[in-house]
Design a protein around this motif. Structure first.
Motif, short mmCIF file in Angstrom:
data_model
loop_
_atom_site.label_atom_id
_atom_site.label_comp_id
_atom_site.label_asym_id
_atom_site.label_seq_id
_atom_site.Cartn_x
_atom_site.Cartn_y
_atom_site.Cartn_z
N UNK A 166 0.88 -1.27 0.04
CA UNK A 166 -0.01 -0.01 0.07
C UNK A 166 0.71 1.21 0.13
N UNK A 167 0.22 2.34 -0.47
CA UNK A 167 1.15 3.70 -0.31
C UNK A 167 0.13 4.46 0.65
N UNK A 168 0.96 5.29 1.16
CA UNK A 168 0.46 6.26 2.27
C UNK A 168 -0.38 7.30 1.49
N UNK A 169 -1.14 7.85 2.22
CA UNK A 169 -2.27 9.04 1.71
C UNK A 169 -1.24 10.37 2.14
N UNK A 170 -0.35 10.53 1.22
CA UNK A 170 0.48 11.74 1.60
C UNK A 170 0.74 12.80 0.30
N UNK A 171 1.50 13.60 0.54
CA UNK A 171 1.69 14.72 -0.59
C UNK A 171 1.89 14.20 -1.95
N UNK A 172 2.95 13.32 -2.08
CA UNK A 172 3.60 12.99 -3.51
C UNK A 172 3.41 11.47 -3.80
N UNK A 173 2.73 10.84 -3.01
CA UNK A 173 2.54 9.35 -3.00
C UNK A 173 1.42 8.98 -4.25
N UNK A 174 1.67 7.92 -5.02
CA UNK A 174 0.55 7.52 -5.63
C UNK A 174 -0.71 6.92 -4.84
N UNK A 175 -1.55 6.64 -5.63
CA UNK A 175 -2.85 6.00 -4.70
C UNK A 175 -2.56 4.55 -4.55
N UNK A 176 -1.93 3.67 -5.45
CA UNK A 176 -1.43 2.35 -5.45
C UNK A 176 0.03 2.22 -5.97
N UNK A 177 0.62 1.12 -5.44
CA UNK A 177 2.08 1.04 -5.86
C UNK A 177 2.01 0.18 -7.16
N UNK A 178 2.90 0.47 -8.17
CA UNK A 178 2.97 -0.22 -9.38
C UNK A 178 4.34 0.05 -9.96
N UNK A 179 4.59 -0.73 -11.19
CA UNK A 179 5.95 -0.49 -11.67
C UNK A 179 6.22 0.82 -12.28
N UNK A 180 7.69 1.43 -11.94
CA UNK A 180 8.10 2.64 -12.21
C UNK A 180 9.65 2.28 -12.99
N UNK A 181 9.61 1.85 -14.36
CA UNK A 181 10.97 1.25 -14.91
C UNK A 181 12.03 2.64 -15.00
N UNK A 182 11.61 3.80 -14.93
CA UNK A 182 12.59 4.63 -15.22
C UNK A 182 13.18 5.54 -13.66
#
Length: 252
Positions: free
Chosen positions: A30-46
């Motif tokens: 899970x991701x925090x409900x914070x300033x720059x976090x995405x809603x859900x985790x997922x792949x970010x290749x770069x």
């Protein structure tokens, strides 16, 4: 009848209050409900440099990872060099710390609700592996700062943090005499230095080699299971709801 209705209303209020106090049920991935976090985790290749270990499953975007490596970035306008130039070996740990905070989906067991303008959740007492804490302190002890708690008390009049008027710049080991002082105090107890070592499955690593997998996943599973085994309210609220439904049936 009026007496039963009164009891029913009280019971419904009790259920609603308990429901409102119910903490997160999902503690893993899970991701925090914070300033720059995405809603859900997922792949970010770069993902950039020190944020790269989280490429397969990240709570941060590529742009957030880029900003995490900048001085006075748009993320929080935080100036690492508030008491002169911070040593690169020290700054490396703060970048890793930022990447862990922004990118990790494995901090669920330590997420807490907060009432702050810039975030609704934070982490509290994350068990940081003792070697990570000791290395952070050793690499930063000769850099300079003017405060022991970096979450509050800064002068933001310039648009970024500056030392308050009555603060004096000293070496890190003046404000943080021990590794535990640094890790526990600097972010208002976001971390709590652990007695466990890296690879033990019982402490969070600030950084890891993704080629060997993410060791923090095992740690999160352990503490999530521990938290759920002690979550008494999760077992009580179905009984509350059942009693309320029974009274509704009796009144129908």
């Amino acid at each position: 009848m009026a007496h039963m209705i009164t009891w029913l209303l009280l019971l419904l209020v009790w259920v609603a209050a308990g429901w409102a106090a119910w903490p997160r049920t999902e503690l893993l991935n899970i991701c925090m409900n914070a300033k720059h976090h995405k809603e859900k985790p997922g792949p970010e290749d770069k993902l950039h440099e020190q944020c790269s270990p989280w490429r397969k499953k990240a709570c941060c975007s590529v742009n957030t990872s880029l900003e995490a490596h900048k001085d006075i970035s748009y993320l929080y306008r935080f100036n690492w060099d508030h008491c002169g130039k911070m040593e690169p070996s020290c700054k490396r740990h703060f970048i890793q710390d930022t990447c862990l905070y922004e990118c990790s989906p494995n901090l669920g067991p330590w997420i807490q609700e907060v009432n702050q303008s810039w975030r609704k959740e934070r982490i509290l007492n994350v068990p940081l592996c003792k070697e990570d804490c000791e290395t952070w302190w050793n690499d930063c002890r000769t850099s300079y700062t003017c405060k022991s708690n970096w979450h509050k008390g800064w002068n933001w009049s310039s648009g970024y943090n500056q030392c308050p008027a009555d603060a004096v710049c000293h070496r890190f080991d003046f404000y943080f005499p021990t590794p535990a002082d640094l890790c526990n105090e600097i972010w208002s107890h976001s971390y709590k230095v652990s007695n466990y070592s890296r690879g033990s499955g019982r402490c969070i690593q600030m950084w890891f080699d993704p080629a060997s997998g993410n060791p923090n996943e095992e740690v999160a599973r352990f503490y999530a299971a521990k938290a759920k085994s002690g979550a008494g309210f999760h077992e009580v609220w179905p009984l509350q709801l059942g009693l309320a439904l029974m009274l509704l049936w009796l009144l129908s």
